[in-house]
Design a protein around this motif. Structure first.
Motif, PDB file in Angstrom:
ATOM      1  N   ARG A   1       0.872  -1.160  -0.187  1.00  0.00           N
ATOM      2  CA  ARG A   1       0.109   0.085  -0.043  1.00  0.00           C
ATOM      3  C   ARG A   1       0.817   1.314  -0.063  1.00  0.00           C
ATOM      4  N   MET A   2       2.053   1.146  -0.229  1.00  0.00           N
ATOM      5  CA  MET A   2       2.910   2.156  -0.466  1.00  0.00           C
ATOM      6  C   MET A   2       3.546   2.198  -1.694  1.00  0.00           C
ATOM      7  N   PHE A   3       3.599   3.566  -2.262  1.00  0.00           N
ATOM      8  CA  PHE A   3       4.329   3.625  -3.808  1.00  0.00           C
ATOM      9  C   PHE A   3       3.456   3.090  -4.713  1.00  0.00           C
TER      10      PHE A   3
ATOM     11  N   GLY B   1       1.725   4.506  -6.727  1.00  0.00           N
ATOM     12  CA  GLY B   1       1.622   5.300  -7.942  1.00  0.00           C
ATOM     13  C   GLY B   1       3.298   5.484  -8.485  1.00  0.00           C
ATOM     14  N   THR B   2       3.909   6.411  -8.196  1.00  0.00           N
ATOM     15  CA  THR B   2       5.240   6.750  -8.318  1.00  0.00           C
ATOM     16  C   THR B   2       5.868   5.762  -7.579  1.00  0.00           C
ATOM     17  N   GLY B   3       7.030   4.830  -8.295  1.00  0.00           N
ATOM     18  CA  GLY B   3       7.852   4.033  -7.513  1.00  0.00           C
ATOM     19  C   GLY B   3       7.256   2.533  -7.331  1.00  0.00           C
ATOM     20  N   ASN B   4       5.807   2.392  -8.010  1.00  0.00           N
ATOM     21  CA  ASN B   4       5.522   1.062  -7.920  1.00  0.00           C
ATOM     22  C   ASN B   4       6.361   0.077  -8.755  1.00  0.00           C
ATOM     23  N   GLY B   5       6.609  -0.965  -8.125  1.00  0.00           N
ATOM     24  CA  GLY B   5       7.787  -1.958  -8.645  1.00  0.00           C
ATOM     25  C   GLY B   5       9.128  -1.735  -8.705  1.00  0.00           C
ATOM     26  N   GLN B   6       9.504  -0.355  -8.035  1.00  0.00           N
ATOM     27  CA  GLN B   6      10.713  -0.016  -8.264  1.00  0.00           C
ATOM     28  C   GLN B   6      11.370   0.106  -6.775  1.00  0.00           C
ATOM     29  N   ILE B   7      10.634  -0.022  -5.779  1.00  0.00           N
ATOM     30  CA  ILE B   7      11.120   0.045  -4.264  1.00  0.00           C
ATOM     31  C   ILE B   7      11.076  -1.529  -3.703  1.00  0.00           C
ATOM     32  N   PHE B   8      12.375  -2.017  -3.437  1.00  0.00           N
ATOM     33  CA  PHE B   8      12.470  -3.270  -2.482  1.00  0.00           C
ATOM     34  C   PHE B   8      13.023  -3.024  -1.248  1.00  0.00           C
ATOM     35  N   ALA B   9      12.133  -3.223  -0.291  1.00  0.00           N
ATOM     36  CA  ALA B   9      12.618  -2.803   0.989  1.00  0.00           C
ATOM     37  C   ALA B   9      11.874  -3.507   2.172  1.00  0.00           C
ATOM     38  N   LYS B  10      12.696  -3.586   3.217  1.00  0.00           N
ATOM     39  CA  LYS B  10      12.035  -3.967   4.705  1.00  0.00           C
ATOM     40  C   LYS B  10      11.269  -2.781   5.240  1.00  0.00           C
ATOM     41  N   THR B  11      10.149  -2.986   5.630  1.00  0.00           N
ATOM     42  CA  THR B  11       9.546  -2.005   6.579  1.00  0.00           C
ATOM     43  C   THR B  11       9.582  -2.375   7.983  1.00  0.00           C
TER      44      THR B  11
ATOM     45  N   MET C   1       0.268   9.450   7.725  1.00  0.00           N
ATOM     46  CA  MET C   1       1.051  10.635   7.646  1.00  0.00           C
ATOM     47  C   MET C   1       2.577  10.518   7.400  1.00  0.00           C
ATOM     48  N   VAL C   2       3.259   9.611   8.118  1.00  0.00           N
ATOM     49  CA  VAL C   2       4.476   9.363   8.079  1.00  0.00           C
ATOM     50  C   VAL C   2       5.028   8.872   6.729  1.00  0.00           C
ATOM     51  N   LYS C   3       3.884   7.926   6.399  1.00  0.00           N
ATOM     52  CA  LYS C   3       4.435   7.092   5.323  1.00  0.00           C
ATOM     53  C   LYS C   3       4.357   8.005   3.951  1.00  0.00           C
ATOM     54  N   LYS C   4       3.195   8.971   4.028  1.00  0.00           N
ATOM     55  CA  LYS C   4       3.330  10.011   2.908  1.00  0.00           C
ATOM     56  C   LYS C   4       4.478  10.562   2.659  1.00  0.00           C
ATOM     57  N   ARG C   5       5.099  11.055   3.789  1.00  0.00           N
ATOM     58  CA  ARG C   5       6.470  11.756   3.741  1.00  0.00           C
ATOM     59  C   ARG C   5       7.500  11.080   3.416  1.00  0.00           C
ATOM     60  N   MET C   6       7.492   9.876   3.607  1.00  0.00           N
ATOM     61  CA  MET C   6       8.551   9.011   3.286  1.00  0.00           C
ATOM     62  C   MET C   6       8.537   8.699   1.835  1.00  0.00           C
ATOM     63  N   GLU C   7       7.389   8.647   1.215  1.00  0.00           N
ATOM     64  CA  GLU C   7       7.271   8.628  -0.235  1.00  0.00           C
ATOM     65  C   GLU C   7       7.621   9.981  -0.916  1.00  0.00           C
ATOM     66  N   LYS C   8       7.142  10.895  -0.055  1.00  0.00           N
ATOM     67  CA  LYS C   8       7.630  12.181  -0.773  1.00  0.00           C
ATOM     68  C   LYS C   8       9.116  12.510  -0.825  1.00  0.00           C
ATOM     69  N   ILE C   9       9.832  11.872   0.282  1.00  0.00           N
ATOM     70  CA  ILE C   9      11.420  12.305   0.168  1.00  0.00           C
ATOM     71  C   ILE C   9      12.254  11.106  -0.674  1.00  0.00           C
ATOM     72  N   LEU C  10      11.620   9.947  -1.059  1.00  0.00           N
ATOM     73  CA  LEU C  10      12.144   9.131  -1.959  1.00  0.00           C
ATOM     74  C   LEU C  10      11.860   9.235  -3.463  1.00  0.00           C
ATOM     75  N   GLU C  11      10.640   9.769  -3.608  1.00  0.00           N
ATOM     76  CA  GLU C  11      10.059   9.646  -4.877  1.00  0.00           C
ATOM     77  C   GLU C  11      11.166  10.537  -6.083  1.00  0.00           C
ATOM     78  N   PRO C  12      11.651  11.574  -5.798  1.00  0.00           N
ATOM     79  CA  PRO C  12      12.751  12.304  -6.577  1.00  0.00           C
ATOM     80  C   PRO C  12      13.927  11.163  -6.999  1.00  0.00           C
ATOM     81  N   ALA C  13      14.262  10.458  -5.895  1.00  0.00           N
ATOM     82  CA  ALA C  13      15.477   9.777  -6.189  1.00  0.00           C
ATOM     83  C   ALA C  13      15.462   8.851  -7.410  1.00  0.00           C
ATOM     84  N   LEU C  14      14.134   8.496  -7.294  1.00  0.00           N
ATOM     85  CA  LEU C  14      13.712   7.462  -8.604  1.00  0.00           C
ATOM     86  C   LEU C  14      14.375   8.130 -10.321  1.00  0.00           C
ATOM     87  N   ASP C  15      14.473   9.477  -9.951  1.00  0.00           N
ATOM     88  CA  ASP C  15      15.093  10.020 -11.246  1.00  0.00           C
ATOM     89  C   ASP C  15      16.601  10.219 -11.318  1.00  0.00           C
ATOM     90  N   LEU C  16      17.234   9.834 -10.358  1.00  0.00           N
ATOM     91  CA  LEU C  16      18.725   9.844 -10.345  1.00  0.00           C
ATOM     92  C   LEU C  16      19.479   8.994 -11.278  1.00  0.00           C
TER      93      LEU C  16
END
Length: 490
Positions: A425-427, A429-439, A475-490
């Motif tokens: 239920r995270m990412f 939209g943006t980042g779908n299928g691109q984040i591989f992580a432990k919560t 709310m925290v999850k949304k901010r985590m997504e906000k921080i990480l999303e631009p990194a997908l364009d690196l």
């Protein structure tokens, strides 16, 4: 930590000014309506996004988002750390408080599961065997004993990771006895496993007692732990027995467990349901019900000074360690993580206790060059709030695993953003299928650490640990997504 003075281009300064001007809502006091406001923080306009991406680099956008979050009402009073790391150049791309020790919650499982893979191998399996002693006569009577021989299988009877249920295992056992011509057992069913004799051990310090409205009393003893405000869930007894048992919920296996010993001074000792004993008792009941009589009883025999000669009837193999680690990380399964900790302790030291497991894991981390500064490894699952790790040590550790032969199995075990496990239920939209992580989640703790596949095909490593935030988990999850999303364009 981000430093805006390095952005010298007038275009970048202009764009960042525009961005920050639209984000002034982040400086207002928190209110329940905050997340519903159509601010630029959560819902940037398409035009603004295009301007930002045209003028600013992806790294600059990551840095700007990190700086914006410092003033965000949800995070401004929190202690948090963040780092994005390039495994090829071995350099930090962007970071904030990366050397700060923080509570990692269930991202602790990254260390536990990798240690098990490294020491045992992804194809390791636990065996549970049915054997018999004595002889079977012409009438199908076994004049001898049945033996249920366990090896500490943490998935036994659970259906987890493809494990058989107790019913399926017993069906195989009974089929094996039929092949041997056994129709009646003139003897006992003996449980023989020494692996779980260390169930009663000292609990991890500062373990979670009350979390998300569930009361947890983990298996072990509270001696020297002295948890505040011990609360009884239910007391069970009957008028025919003076024995009383105190029942609690265990976080390690999501089952009721009971305190079988009260030591006084607010100290309780608890134990897990004994899986081999349950299997053996269910086997006996099923045999009797199906007309296969058993004259003796079910009895444990941890040590055997004069072992009988025995013949193998049937052997049940657990799922592979790779399968169990996949289930553990996808579902953040505390029970399996703690069992893996005890298993590596037993395999290395012959002692299946959490204490031995912790020594084995920390020794392994040291041998692999883990940055031990700021590390406090207390349990295998991350339930203890005394666990600590730094974001920079997590990313360097995850980077080092990319050269291991089991890396693909390890990577595959991690939840995928928008698609699987605890990241479904995270990412979305943006980042779908691109984040591989432990919560990781505890009350006022949210953590995320793993790998990301950028839009240009790079693999980057990241860690984002947040402690003592305000507002809700969402709310925290949304901010985590906000921080990480631009990194997908690196």
């Amino acid at each position: 930590m981000v430093n805006f003075r390095k952005y010298l281009s007038s275009a970048a300064v202009l764009a960042s000014g525009l961005f920050l001007a639209q984000s002034t809502v982040s400086t207002v006091l928190y209110s329940q309506a905050y997340d519903n406001q159509k601010s630029s923080l959560n819902l940037p306009s398409p035009i603004t996004s295009v301007v930002e991406k045209t003028i600013l680099s992806a790294k600059e956008l990551v840095d700007i988002n990190v700086n914006t979050m410092m003033a965000d009402p949800v995070l401004k009073n929190a202690t948090w750390g963040f780092v994005v790391y390039d495994p090829k150049t071995k350099k930090i791309i962007s970071s904030y408080n990366e050397n700060t020790p923080l509570v990692p919650a269930s991202t602790t499982k990254l260390l536990t599961t990798e240690t098990a893979l490294n020491l045992l191998g992804e194809n390791y399996r636990w065996m549970t065997q049915l054997e018999y002693s004595g002889n079977v006569d012409e009438n199908g009577v076994l004049n001898g004993n049945l033996y249920v021989v366990g090896s500490g299988d943490p998935s036994l009877g659970t259906n987890k990771a493809g494990a058989y249920s107790y019913r399926d295992i017993i069906s195989d056992f009974i089929s094996g006895m039929s092949r041997e011509g056994i129709k009646k057992v003139n003897g006992d069913i003996i449980i023989q496993t020494a692996l779980f004799k260390g169930n009663i051990s000292r609990l991890p310090e500062n373990v979670v007692w009350l979390e998300n409205n569930n009361y947890y009393l983990p298996v072990g003893t509270t001696r020297e732990i002295n948890p505040a405000n011990e609360k009884l869930i239910v007391k069970k007894g009957n008028s025919f027995s003076g024995e009383k048992k105190y029942f609690y919920v265990s976080p390690y296996n999501s089952q009721m467990v009971f305190a079988d010993k009260y030591e006084g001074d607010g100290i309780l000792t608890t134990k897990l349901p004994d899986a081999p004993a349950y299997l053996a008792n269910t086997l006996r009941a099923t045999m009797v019900k199906s007309g296969m009589a058993v004259t003796g009883k079910v009895t444990p025999r941890i040590t055997d000074a004069n072992p009988e000669s025995r013949k193998l009837v049937s052997a049940y193999k657990s799922p592979t360690l790779g399968d169990i680690i996949y289930y553990t990380n996808q579902h953040s399964d505390n029970s399996l993580a703690e069992a893996l900790l005890k298993t590596v302790g037993f395999q290395s030291k012959g002692d299946q206790t959490s204490e031995s497991g912790r020594v084995v894991v920390t020794n392994h981390l040291k041998a692999e060059g883990f940055d031990m500064m700021g590390l406090n490894y207390i349990d295998g699952s991350g339930l203890s709030r005394s666990n600590n790790v730094t974001p920079i040590s997590q990313v360097k550790y995850l980077t080092s695993l990319m050269d291991e032969k089991y890396y693909k199995t390890y990577l595959t075990s991690l939840p995928i953003g928008g698609q699987s496990g605890t990241l479904k239920r995270m990412f979305v939209g943006t980042g779908n299928g691109q984040i591989f992580a432990k919560t990781g989640t505890l009350n006022k703790v949210k953590a995320l650490a793993g790998y990301m596949k950028t839009n240009s095909g790079k693999t980057l490593v990241f860690s984002l640990l947040v402690n003592n935030y305000s507002g809700s988990v969402d709310m925290v999850k949304k901010r985590m997504e906000k921080i990480l999303e631009p990194a997908l364009d690196l």
